[in-house]
Enzyme design. Structure first.
Site, PDB file in Angstrom:
ATOM      1  N   ASP A 201       0.820  -1.220   0.000  1.00  0.00           N
ATOM      2  CA  ASP A 201       0.000   0.000   0.000  1.00  0.00           C
ATOM      3  C   ASP A 201       0.855   1.271   0.000  1.00  0.00           C
ATOM      4  O   ASP A 201       0.694   2.152   0.843  1.00  0.00           O
ATOM      5  CB  ASP A 201      -0.953   0.017   1.201  1.00  0.00           C
ATOM      6  CG  ASP A 201      -2.012  -1.072   1.133  1.00  0.00           C
ATOM      7  OD1 ASP A 201      -1.966  -1.877   0.188  1.00  0.00           O
ATOM      8  OD2 ASP A 201      -2.869  -1.118   2.011  1.00  0.00           O
ATOM      9  N   ASP A 222      -0.780  -4.226  -3.838  1.00  0.00           N
ATOM     10  CA  ASP A 222      -1.726  -3.107  -3.951  1.00  0.00           C
ATOM     11  C   ASP A 222      -1.015  -1.771  -3.780  1.00  0.00           C
ATOM     12  O   ASP A 222      -1.492  -0.877  -3.079  1.00  0.00           O
ATOM     13  CB  ASP A 222      -2.847  -3.238  -2.910  1.00  0.00           C
ATOM     14  CG  ASP A 222      -3.586  -4.573  -2.993  1.00  0.00           C
ATOM     15  OD1 ASP A 222      -3.586  -5.186  -4.076  1.00  0.00           O
ATOM     16  OD2 ASP A 222      -4.137  -5.006  -1.974  1.00  0.00           O
TER      17      ASP A 222
END
Length: 361
Positions: A201, A222
């Site tokens: 992230d 991600d």
């Protein structure tokens, strides 16, 4: 209704049509609707976002330098604190070379702030918070609060600077180790020649219209995620993992949302096995155009987040991509190889209404 919503509509019509003539007429109507969507998205002023009223000429320049003799302040936070909480003019914060170990948040009322570094290899801001780390009130700060640099105000600009979250890569299966380098929770933000470095992230492209030009973005899982309406142009997207990872996790939750990520003339490199994206949102939307993809891309390309229903509603596409990882023959059936007409809304500044708010940046 967006493209994938119309695709779903076409399928429903196919199974409910009473006769072939009605079926063909319905398909024609749905296809015309889809083409109308393409045309509307190609217009400059398609967005539901507020009209841009940017300010380009600076009213003040603040210098940050490690040596107090050469600057107004020795830290970025002190420079920000010197700006009026309700800011109504363009303020440029010029940051000299050096590594600044700070956690920064720009409040929602402090618009029109520009950060200019000495180069993304020279001017670095870093911190090491993770989602499971306790905040001031003793509660875990969460992914949202883990950001090294957080932007809540519109019309933000960053140039020639690196943003890092230095938290170590998490062991496999461990939770709560999301570590955001930058969170953008405001409209009309631009990043030019910047670096974003982290693992899980890295870049929280949370909400609003955003533009990334010639940036380097590194992570593992991600590492570009959120529900922004964002154009990435000429960026290097670098995966750093020894196992499976994912480049994007776009969180569009409704066919009415005009959000999504578009990557144009980018380059995807790194290690491990990488999905182009995971369907964090039910109507997740991501497009790659004219992008080089190294062999690290998994043949299937995309992951449905463990929910097969999302395969009917996501919009995942490629257009004229190259490299060993760009082969579309092994892709999941619910990803698209776009035509020129289908790709057109995603490959220019009109995708983010940038012809107004990006002027002179």
């Amino acid at each position: 209704m967006d493209a994938m919503g119309l695709k779903f509509f076409i399928i429903i019509l196919f199974f409910t049509s009473a006769n072939s003539r009605t079926h063909l007429n319905s398909l024609k109507i749905a296809e015309e609707g889809y083409l109308d969507w393409i045309r509307r998205m190609s217009f400059r002023n398609h967005s539901h976002f507020e009209e841009a009223k940017n300010i380009f000429v600076p009213c003040k320049i603040i210098k940050v330098h490690k040596n107090p003799k050469y600057g107004d302040f020795t830290s970025m936070q002190k420079a920000i604190n010197s700006i009026p909480v309700v800011n109504l003019c363009r303020v440029v914060i010029s940051v000299s070379a050096g590594t600044y170990k700070e956690k920064i948040e720009i409040p929602a009322t402090m618009a029109y702030v520009t950060f200019e570094g000495a180069g993304s290899d020279k001017t670095i801001i870093q911190w090491d918070d993770t989602a499971d780390r306790k905040g001031p009130k003793g509660q875990p700060m969460g992914t949202y609060g883990s950001a090294t640099f957080a932007i809540n105000a519109p019309y933000f600009v960053a140039k020639n600077i690196a943003f890092k979250n230095k938290a170590p890569p998490p062991p496999a299966g461990v939770t709560g180790k999301q570590a955001v380098a930058v969170r953008i929770s405001a409209d009309m933000a631009a990043f030019i020649n910047c670096k974003f470095v982290g693992t899980q992230d890295t870049l929280y492209d949370h909400k609003g219209r955003h533009y990334f030009k010639n940036c380097y973005i590194q992570g593992s899982v991600d590492f570009i995620f959120g529900d922004g309406l964002s154009l990435y142009e000429g960026c290097r997207l670098h995966a750093k993992t020894n196992k499976y990872g994912a480049l994007t996790a776009q969180k569009r939750e409704s066919m009415l949302e005009e959000t999504g990520f578009s990557f144009v003339n980018c380059k995807v490199t790194g290690s491990g096995a990488l999905y182009l994206g995971r369907a964090w949102g039910t109507f997740s939307r991501v497009v790659f155009a004219y992008t080089f993809m190294d062999k690290i891309i998994t043949p299937k390309g995309w992951y449905n987040w463990g929910d097969k229903k999302r395969e009917m509603t996501v919009f995942y596409g490629q257009f004229k991509c190259s490299g060993p990882g760009a082969d579309h023959t092994g892709r999941v059936s619910w990803a698209r190889e776009l035509t020129q007409q289908e790709a057109q809304p995603f490959i220019s500044l009109s995708f983010i209404d940038g012809h107004k708010w990006l002027k002179n940046i």
